[in-house]
Write an enzyme that holds these catalytic residues in place. Structure first.
Site, short mmCIF file in Angstrom:
data_model
loop_
_atom_site.label_atom_id
_atom_site.label_comp_id
_atom_site.label_asym_id
_atom_site.label_seq_id
_atom_site.Cartn_x
_atom_site.Cartn_y
_atom_site.Cartn_z
N LYS A 36 0.80 -1.22 0.00
CA LYS A 36 0.00 0.00 0.00
C LYS A 36 0.83 1.28 0.00
O LYS A 36 0.30 2.37 -0.20
CB LYS A 36 -0.98 -0.01 1.17
CG LYS A 36 -1.94 -1.20 1.17
CD LYS A 36 -2.82 -1.27 -0.06
CE LYS A 36 -3.95 -0.30 -0.01
NZ LYS A 36 -5.00 -0.61 -1.02
N SER A 253 -3.17 -12.51 3.42
CA SER A 253 -3.61 -12.30 2.03
C SER A 253 -2.56 -12.81 1.05
O SER A 253 -2.88 -13.14 -0.10
CB SER A 253 -3.93 -10.83 1.77
OG SER A 253 -2.76 -10.03 1.79
N1 PMP Z 1 -3.57 -7.61 1.26
C1 PMP Z 1 -3.44 -6.77 2.29
C2 PMP Z 1 -2.76 -7.27 3.54
C3 PMP Z 1 -3.92 -5.45 2.18
O1 PMP Z 1 -3.81 -4.62 3.22
C4 PMP Z 1 -4.57 -5.05 0.99
C5 PMP Z 1 -5.14 -3.66 0.89
N2 PMP Z 1 -6.45 -3.56 1.39
C6 PMP Z 1 -4.69 -5.96 -0.06
C7 PMP Z 1 -4.17 -7.23 0.11
C8 PMP Z 1 -5.44 -5.63 -1.33
O2 PMP Z 1 -4.81 -4.68 -2.15
P1 PMP Z 1 -5.67 -3.71 -3.07
O3 PMP Z 1 -6.32 -2.69 -2.18
O4 PMP Z 1 -4.69 -3.10 -4.00
O5 PMP Z 1 -6.71 -4.52 -3.78
#
Ligand code: PMP
Length: 294
Positions: A36, A253
């Site tokens: 991010k 994630s």
């Molecule tokens: N994984 C984590 C740990 C995140 O903090 C985020 C951001 N919300 C994402 C994945 C997803 O990324 P994006 O917002 O670019 O879809």
């Protein structure tokens, strides 16, 4: 910021045919510790350039944690005060990190998840437009454009243009939309695969179950070639495997992204699959389900 390593995954993938390679972008190498940092810095720079984020205003947004850490990191370095709305059940590590970095933290109803945090931020921005500049990561084009400008070109260069599949989890969808748009422009045959939780209530912090969530304005549901649904338990299992088989201590994630990448790998005969590991595992140590008893 950016130019993160592209790591080959050799052991978790050892059962795959040799004509299939799987790589992951190691996004915890960014200064704020996650992917991010890319959208946060681009959003801040764009808002300053446009005259939206003027001296004296506070940057306000809702965030599941990582975007907040990125805003707070760059806000501290650039002298910009930061206010963040996040669900009260976000991991205690994340909330503490935000406070250490000097951000003002507004905790929202945990039962409403990240959508509850969005609603509170919207209301605060509407009530006090002179106090806050609402960064609105879910609807701000500078989010996906950060990935179009950096993540996409890095992956193209690091694979010498050989990438055939790009797999990314969906939160705001900035990673998938921006990286995907760039790669598809450069390589029209590349396949773009989204990974999302398999249910509205899930433990994949940072990801959204799009059918039941407030749809981000930057998300185009027709964009991905395919969407893979991932179970929380399968992502946990993969996090443990990545730690123990690859020495990569990644966040939940990242486990979900890898489960989806392996699912894609199981269906193809050859290819170069690139996924993205958004952050490291250190912020999730209090998530007992991830570690206990296994
Ligand atoms: N994984 C984590 C740990 C995140 O903090 C985020 C951001 N919300 C994402 C994945 C997803 O990324 P994006 O917002 O670019 O879809």
């Amino acid at each position: 910021m950016g130019n993160t390593p592209l790591l080959p995954l050799r052991r978790v993938t050892s059962g795959l045919p040799r004509q299939i390679q799987v790589f992951a972008k190691a996004e915890w190498f960014n200064p704020g510790g996650s992917v991010k940092d890319r959208p946060a810095l681009n959003i801040i720079r764009t808002a300053i350039a446009n005259g939206d984020l003027i001296s004296g205003k506070r940057l306000l947004d809702s965030t599941s944690g990582n975007m907040g850490i990125s805003y707070a990191t760059f806000g501290a370095a650039m002298g910009i005060p930061v206010t963040l709305c996040l669900p009260a059940n976000a991991s205690p590590e994340r909330i503490t990190i935000l406070r250490v970095l000097g951000a003002e933290v507004i905790l929202t109803d945990p039962s409403e998840g990240s959508d509850g945090a969005i609603r509170v931020a919207r209301q605060m921005a509407a009530e006090k437009p002179d106090t806050y500049w609402y960064a609105n990561q879910y609807n701000n084009d500078a989010n996906w454009q950060a990935h179009y400008l950096t993540t996409g070109p890095e992956i193209l260069a690091q694979t010498n243009g050989q990438v055939t599949h790009f797999v990314a989890g969906l939160g705001t969808s900035g990673t998938l939309m921006g990286t995907g748009r760039y790669l598809r422009e450069q390589l029209p045959n590349v396949k773009i695969i989204a990974a999302q939780p398999d249910a509205p209530f899930h433990g994949l912090e940072g990801l959204k179950h799009m059918p039941s969530a407030i749809q981000p304005g930057i998300f185009d549901p027709a964009f991905a070639d395919e969407t893979v649904e991932v179970q929380t338990e399968a992502a946990h299992e993969m996090v443990r495997r990545l730690a123990r088989e690859e020495g990569l201590f990644v966040g939940i994630s990242s486990g979900a992204a890898m489960v989806a990448a392996m699912q894609v790998a199981s269906r193809i005969k050859e290819g170069v699959i690139v996924t993205l590991f958004p952050d490291a595992g250190y912020k999730y140590l209090s998530d007992k389900a991830l570690w206990e008893g296994k």
